[in-house]
Write a protein that holds these residues in place. Structure first.
Motif, PDB file in Angstrom:
ATOM      1  N   ILE A 229       0.254  10.163  10.728  1.00  0.00           N
ATOM      2  CA  ILE A 229       0.219   8.060  11.063  1.00  0.00           C
ATOM      3  C   ILE A 229      -0.732   7.874  10.061  1.00  0.00           C
ATOM      4  CG2 ILE A 229      -0.655   6.006  12.624  1.00  0.00           C
ATOM      5  CD1 ILE A 229       1.121   8.281  13.417  1.00  0.00           C
ATOM      6  N   VAL A 230      -1.760   8.014   9.444  1.00  0.00           N
ATOM      7  CA  VAL A 230      -2.409   8.128   8.375  1.00  0.00           C
ATOM      8  C   VAL A 230      -1.920   7.775   6.687  1.00  0.00           C
ATOM      9  CG1 VAL A 230      -4.836   7.934   7.037  1.00  0.00           C
ATOM     10  CG2 VAL A 230      -4.591   8.222   9.690  1.00  0.00           C
ATOM     11  N   LYS A 231      -1.139   9.102   7.004  1.00  0.00           N
ATOM     12  CA  LYS A 231      -0.741   9.132   5.863  1.00  0.00           C
ATOM     13  C   LYS A 231       0.992   8.120   5.675  1.00  0.00           C
ATOM     14  CE  LYS A 231      -1.782  12.576   3.466  1.00  0.00           C
ATOM     15  NZ  LYS A 231      -2.165  12.405   1.804  1.00  0.00           N
ATOM     16  N   ALA A 232       1.891   8.152   6.848  1.00  0.00           N
ATOM     17  CA  ALA A 232       2.267   7.745   7.454  1.00  0.00           C
ATOM     18  C   ALA A 232       2.312   6.163   6.910  1.00  0.00           C
ATOM     19  CB  ALA A 232       3.204   7.710   8.394  1.00  0.00           C
ATOM     20  N   THR A 233       1.176   5.757   7.142  1.00  0.00           N
ATOM     21  CA  THR A 233       0.812   3.915   7.109  1.00  0.00           C
ATOM     22  C   THR A 233       0.318   3.297   5.423  1.00  0.00           C
ATOM     23  OG1 THR A 233       0.123   4.115   9.423  1.00  0.00           O
ATOM     24  CG2 THR A 233      -1.135   2.394   8.037  1.00  0.00           C
ATOM     25  N   GLN A 234      -0.352   4.098   4.976  1.00  0.00           N
ATOM     26  CA  GLN A 234      -1.061   4.543   3.334  1.00  0.00           C
ATOM     27  C   GLN A 234       1.012   4.172   3.117  1.00  0.00           C
ATOM     28  OE1 GLN A 234      -2.773   7.600   2.817  1.00  0.00           O
ATOM     29  NE2 GLN A 234      -4.567   6.211   3.148  1.00  0.00           N
ATOM     30  N   PHE A 235       1.703   5.109   2.921  1.00  0.00           N
ATOM     31  CA  PHE A 235       2.998   4.901   2.231  1.00  0.00           C
ATOM     32  C   PHE A 235       3.741   3.572   2.707  1.00  0.00           C
ATOM     33  CE2 PHE A 235       7.948   5.697   2.453  1.00  0.00           C
ATOM     34  CZ  PHE A 235       7.763   6.140   1.218  1.00  0.00           C
ATOM     35  N   LEU A 236       4.157   2.885   4.242  1.00  0.00           N
ATOM     36  CA  LEU A 236       5.019   2.496   4.410  1.00  0.00           C
ATOM     37  C   LEU A 236       4.218   0.822   3.855  1.00  0.00           C
ATOM     38  CD1 LEU A 236       4.862   3.744   8.041  1.00  0.00           C
ATOM     39  CD2 LEU A 236       7.232   2.645   6.179  1.00  0.00           C
ATOM     40  N   CYS A 241       5.237  -3.627   2.878  1.00  0.00           N
ATOM     41  CA  CYS A 241       5.582  -4.253   4.779  1.00  0.00           C
ATOM     42  C   CYS A 241       4.560  -5.438   5.399  1.00  0.00           C
ATOM     43  CB  CYS A 241       5.370  -2.735   5.695  1.00  0.00           C
ATOM     44  SG  CYS A 241       4.136  -2.314   5.790  1.00  0.00           S
ATOM     45  N   LYS A 242       4.703  -5.461   6.877  1.00  0.00           N
ATOM     46  CA  LYS A 242       3.755  -6.723   7.541  1.00  0.00           C
ATOM     47  C   LYS A 242       3.017  -5.635   7.522  1.00  0.00           C
ATOM     48  CE  LYS A 242       5.418 -10.794   6.116  1.00  0.00           C
ATOM     49  NZ  LYS A 242       4.725 -11.618   4.976  1.00  0.00           N
ATOM     50  N   LYS A 243       2.766  -5.966   9.273  1.00  0.00           N
ATOM     51  CA  LYS A 243       2.245  -4.868  10.602  1.00  0.00           C
ATOM     52  C   LYS A 243       2.831  -4.223  11.035  1.00  0.00           C
ATOM     53  CE  LYS A 243      -0.337  -9.387  12.730  1.00  0.00           C
ATOM     54  NZ  LYS A 243      -0.355 -10.241  13.610  1.00  0.00           N
ATOM     55  N   VAL A 244       1.601  -3.212  10.746  1.00  0.00           N
ATOM     56  CA  VAL A 244       2.043  -1.705  11.355  1.00  0.00           C
ATOM     57  C   VAL A 244       1.556  -1.556  12.659  1.00  0.00           C
ATOM     58  CG1 VAL A 244       2.254   0.566  10.823  1.00  0.00           C
ATOM     59  CG2 VAL A 244       2.191  -1.064   8.850  1.00  0.00           C
ATOM     60  N   TYR A 245       1.840  -1.233  14.270  1.00  0.00           N
ATOM     61  CA  TYR A 245       1.790  -0.716  15.186  1.00  0.00           C
ATOM     62  C   TYR A 245       2.141   1.136  14.888  1.00  0.00           C
ATOM     63  CZ  TYR A 245       1.241  -6.020  16.527  1.00  0.00           C
ATOM     64  OH  TYR A 245       1.637  -7.073  16.047  1.00  0.00           O
ATOM     65  N   ALA A 257     -10.894   9.825  14.515  1.00  0.00           N
ATOM     66  CA  ALA A 257      -8.528   9.092  14.296  1.00  0.00           C
ATOM     67  C   ALA A 257      -8.248   8.147  14.027  1.00  0.00           C
ATOM     68  CB  ALA A 257      -8.211  10.571  15.270  1.00  0.00           C
ATOM     69  N   GLU A 258      -9.168   7.336  15.661  1.00  0.00           N
ATOM     70  CA  GLU A 258      -8.884   6.090  16.025  1.00  0.00           C
ATOM     71  C   GLU A 258      -9.152   5.398  14.723  1.00  0.00           C
ATOM     72  OE1 GLU A 258      -9.094   1.873  19.335  1.00  0.00           O
ATOM     73  OE2 GLU A 258     -10.290   4.098  19.188  1.00  0.00           O
ATOM     74  N   ALA A 264      -6.837   2.972   7.608  1.00  0.00           N
ATOM     75  CA  ALA A 264      -5.064   3.006   7.271  1.00  0.00           C
ATOM     76  C   ALA A 264      -4.508   1.639   6.976  1.00  0.00           C
ATOM     77  CB  ALA A 264      -4.405   3.898   7.241  1.00  0.00           C
ATOM     78  N   GLY A 265      -4.662   0.463   7.941  1.00  0.00           N
ATOM     79  CA  GLY A 265      -3.859  -0.349   8.029  1.00  0.00           C
ATOM     80  C   GLY A 265      -3.634  -0.854   9.317  1.00  0.00           C
ATOM     81  N   VAL A 266      -3.606   0.175  10.664  1.00  0.00           N
ATOM     82  CA  VAL A 266      -2.398  -0.002  11.880  1.00  0.00           C
ATOM     83  C   VAL A 266      -3.063  -1.505  12.350  1.00  0.00           C
ATOM     84  CG1 VAL A 266      -2.201   1.024  13.491  1.00  0.00           C
ATOM     85  CG2 VAL A 266      -2.065   2.363  12.272  1.00  0.00           C
TER      86      VAL A 266
END
Length: 292
Positions: A229-236, A241-245, A257-258, A264-266
């Motif tokens: 999730i961290v890797k994906a969020t950093q990439f996105l 993108c705007k918000k990431v949920y 982890a949380e 990372a930006g979630v």
């Protein structure tokens, strides 16, 4: 008068068991656990078990082995009195150990299949089991139910900007597709590579144009350490993108982890109550009730 149905609430799933018992109008039996200095658990049941049917509710999250032994003990006790015992395991621990990935590895799900049968369960109900292959090792009846409809209902209440559903890997593509269909949006799946020995994750997807200026929902069945999730969020986030949920059924959220996911930006992590915690906003008891 004793109900024809008993719901036995394992310590790991008290919330789900309580809600479930109300929905199916069953007698709720609570458990008391005493843990000795050597780590052994002593379980005491508070209530009268139905002679007809019992439903044992116990998730197998960390401490996994402790919660597994407690689940088996509760099933065994229920079987002494009830003619039928259904084991509701909202989070099925060991589900990732469903095949021999590297030579010499033990397929633990095969062991679990024997243990649940031996304890006296006639049927197992799980929520979003990591892989259906695991259930192929069971000789008793099994049923897997999806938390996606309940999770989608939560997201429909949010004012999202042109939402896009994203799977952090190709393995979760079908889940993202189902989620997007329920939500009425589009979906994509990233490509990731995980080293089997070190566990390190790399995103292999190149630039994406379709995520710019959109709110994203990263969908997964479970989050353990949150690496993917961290890797994906950093990439996105790099793709403007705007918000990431994040939407997941089982939020284990081990080793901070949380905190790392938020860093990372979630914006928010939304999970179900298969595993109790701060992010467990969505109740799954209704879906389990329908399965029973």
């Amino acid at each position: 008068m004793l109900s024809k149905l008993s719901v036995i609430a394992g310590k790991s799933s008290e919330d789900v068991a309580k809600r479930l018992s109300k929905k199916i109008k069953a007698n709720l039996i609570k458990t008391e656990i005493r843990v000795f200095a050597d780590g052994e658990s002593k379980i005491t049941l508070n209530g009268e078990i139905s002679k007809k049917k019992s439903i044992v509710v116990q998730s197998i999250y960390p401490p996994v082995d402790t919660n597994l032994i407690q689940a088996l003990s509760l099933i065994s006790k229920a079987k002494e009195i009830s003619s039928e015992v259904i084991a509701v395991i909202p989070y099925m621990g060991y589900a990732r150990q469903d095949r021999e990935f590297l030579p010499g590895e033990i397929i633990t799900m095969k062991v679990l299949g024997k243990l649940f049968k031996g304890a006296g369960a006639s049927k197992i109900i799980a929520v979003d089991i990591h892989s259906m292959i695991g259930f192929k090792h069971f000789t008793i009846k099994t049923k897997n139910v999806s938390a996606i409809p309940e999770l989608v209902q939560y997201f429909k209440k949010l004012s999202l900007k042109n939402p896009l559903v994203v799977s952090p890997d190709q393995g979760g593509k079908e889940r993202a597709k189902e989620f997007a269909k329920e939500l009425g949006s589009e979906y994509i799946a990233l490509e990731k590579k995980r080293d089997r020995k070190t566990g390190k994750v790399q995103i292999k997807t190149k630039n994406l144009d379709e995520v710019a200026n959109r709110d994203l929902i990263l969908v997964d069945d479970m989050i353990s350490t949150g690496g993917s999730i961290v890797k994906a969020t950093q990439f996105l986030k790099k793709q403007k993108c705007k918000k990431v949920y994040v939407a997941c059924t089982h939020a284990l959220l081990m080793n901070n982890a949380e905190k790392r996911i938020r860093k990372a930006g979630v914006t928010k992590i939304i999970s179900t109550n298969t595993i109790p915690g701060k992010t467990s906003i969505v109740d799954i008891s209704d879906t389990i009730a329908k399965a029973i």
